[in-house]
Design a protein around this motif. Structure first.
Motif, PDB file in Angstrom:
ATOM      1  N   GLN A  91       0.815  -1.212   0.000  1.00 25.00           N
ATOM      2  CA  GLN A  91       0.000   0.000   0.000  1.00 25.00           C
ATOM      3  C   GLN A  91       0.853   1.268   0.000  1.00 25.00           C
ATOM      4  O   GLN A  91       0.592   2.215  -0.753  1.00 25.00           O
ATOM      5  CB  GLN A  91      -0.935  -0.003   1.212  1.00 25.00           C
ATOM      6  CG  GLN A  91      -1.907   1.175   1.223  1.00 25.00           C
ATOM      7  CD  GLN A  91      -2.840   1.126   2.410  1.00 25.00           C
ATOM      8  OE1 GLN A  91      -2.453   0.703   3.504  1.00 25.00           O
ATOM      9  NE2 GLN A  91      -4.079   1.536   2.214  1.00 25.00           N
ATOM     10  N   ARG A 149      -5.618   2.034  -2.595  1.00 27.81           N
ATOM     11  CA  ARG A 149      -6.933   2.152  -1.956  1.00 27.81           C
ATOM     12  C   ARG A 149      -7.658   0.811  -1.865  1.00 27.81           C
ATOM     13  O   ARG A 149      -8.274   0.496  -0.841  1.00 27.81           O
ATOM     14  CB  ARG A 149      -7.782   3.150  -2.755  1.00 27.81           C
ATOM     15  CG  ARG A 149      -9.180   3.376  -2.174  1.00 27.81           C
ATOM     16  CD  ARG A 149      -9.906   4.502  -2.899  1.00 27.81           C
ATOM     17  NE  ARG A 149      -9.994   4.262  -4.334  1.00 27.81           N
ATOM     18  CZ  ARG A 149      -9.324   4.947  -5.259  1.00 27.81           C
ATOM     19  NH1 ARG A 149      -8.487   5.916  -4.892  1.00 27.81           N
ATOM     20  NH2 ARG A 149      -9.456   4.673  -6.538  1.00 27.81           N
ATOM     21  N   ASN A 150      -7.593   0.013  -2.913  1.00 29.08           N
ATOM     22  CA  ASN A 150      -8.416  -1.197  -2.991  1.00 29.08           C
ATOM     23  C   ASN A 150      -7.664  -2.490  -2.680  1.00 29.08           C
ATOM     24  O   ASN A 150      -8.291  -3.509  -2.371  1.00 29.08           O
ATOM     25  CB  ASN A 150      -9.029  -1.315  -4.395  1.00 29.08           C
ATOM     26  CG  ASN A 150      -9.925  -0.152  -4.734  1.00 29.08           C
ATOM     27  OD1 ASN A 150     -10.745   0.266  -3.924  1.00 29.08           O
ATOM     28  ND2 ASN A 150      -9.777   0.399  -5.932  1.00 29.08           N
ATOM     29  N   ASP A 160      -5.361   3.433  -7.153  1.00 25.30           N
ATOM     30  CA  ASP A 160      -6.371   2.373  -7.062  1.00 25.30           C
ATOM     31  C   ASP A 160      -5.825   1.171  -6.292  1.00 25.30           C
ATOM     32  O   ASP A 160      -6.529   0.573  -5.465  1.00 25.30           O
ATOM     33  CB  ASP A 160      -6.803   1.919  -8.463  1.00 25.30           C
ATOM     34  CG  ASP A 160      -7.722   2.905  -9.156  1.00 25.30           C
ATOM     35  OD1 ASP A 160      -8.215   3.841  -8.493  1.00 25.30           O
ATOM     36  OD2 ASP A 160      -7.941   2.752 -10.376  1.00 25.30           O
ATOM     37  N   GLN A 211       0.985   4.079  -3.061  1.00 29.55           N
ATOM     38  CA  GLN A 211       0.613   5.466  -2.814  1.00 29.55           C
ATOM     39  C   GLN A 211       1.735   6.418  -3.211  1.00 29.55           C
ATOM     40  O   GLN A 211       1.506   7.443  -3.876  1.00 29.55           O
ATOM     41  CB  GLN A 211       0.267   5.648  -1.339  1.00 29.55           C
ATOM     42  CG  GLN A 211      -0.225   7.029  -0.955  1.00 29.55           C
ATOM     43  CD  GLN A 211      -1.664   7.272  -1.372  1.00 29.55           C
ATOM     44  OE1 GLN A 211      -2.381   6.328  -1.726  1.00 29.55           O
ATOM     45  NE2 GLN A 211      -2.098   8.515  -1.336  1.00 29.55           N
TER      46      GLN A 211
END
Length: 217
Positions: A44, A175-176, A172, A48
């Motif tokens: 993650q 976030r997912n 994406d 980001q």
């Protein structure tokens, strides 16, 4: 979003080059050459930050954005093929007309750099609806990625628009990916792609971008 980077200057002959790197290492990020396509595997935090660096490349046409990754340990399933190569990544604007053959010497001349915090539009400013997907397939379209491979580094050359439009893929994943629930054994991870059907690849291979939360120690 705020992103902390290091700014480096390197002189080669009569020219000076500006190189931007993430301030801290992208520990859980690997870029792998799978021959027919490229694979990027991220957690993650890395997804980001790379989304932010992708945005920064869109707004920094006179800079090379360097993502050192080739020495990282990766998830075992991504490195299971024989002879896979791990690569660094450099993002640059096509107007820079940079020759990748100069990169090895520039990389050798880079010092520690100076810290700088930049403010970029956050992922919430990415609006898929405003992207003209049909126009991407016109033969006049020049907002395309081109790739070169040199000195264990993938060079992604493109316009400000194509970098700006595609940063959302990394956001994406950030976030997912962490909350993704597999619905089929063939798709155990959240993933997305920079693919040829999207009208964004010129002389470039597709890039598979996959979230991973289990990394080799």
């Amino acid at each position: 979003m705020k992103l902390t980077v290091t700014i480096h200057q390197a002189r080669l002959g009569s020219k000076e080059f500006k190189v931007i790197r993430p301030a801290g290492p992208l520990v859980h990020a690997v870029l792998i050459d799978h021959d027919r396509h490229l694979g990027t595997y991220l957690d993650q935090d890395a997804a980001q930050r790379i989304g932010g660096l992708w945005r920064l490349a869109a707004s920094s046409p006179r800079s090379l954005v360097h993502l050192p990754m080739r020495g990282n340990r990766g998830p075992s399933h991504a490195l299971s093929e024989d002879g896979v190569r791990q690569l660094d990544l450099v993002l640059l604007h096509h107007s820079l007309q940079f020759a990748p053959s100069r990169w090895k010497e520039i990389r050798r001349r880079l010092g520690p750099g100076r810290l700088q915090t930049v403010t970029l539009p956050g992922p919430e400013h990415t609006d898929e609806a405003v992207i003209d997907h049909e126009a991407r397939h016109y033969k006049e379209n020049r907002d395309l990625f081109h790739q070169h491979l040199h000195a264990e580094t993938l060079f992604m050359t493109g316009s400000a628009k194509v970098f700006g439009d595609t940063a959302r893929h990394f956001f994406d994943v950030a976030r997912n990916g962490p909350g993704y629930v597999p619905v089929h054994p063939s798709y155990p991870h959240f993933c997305t792609e920079l693919h040829s059907d999207a009208g964004i690849l010129g002389d470039a291979r597709e890039i598979h971008i996959e979230y991973c939360d289990q990394w080799d120690a």
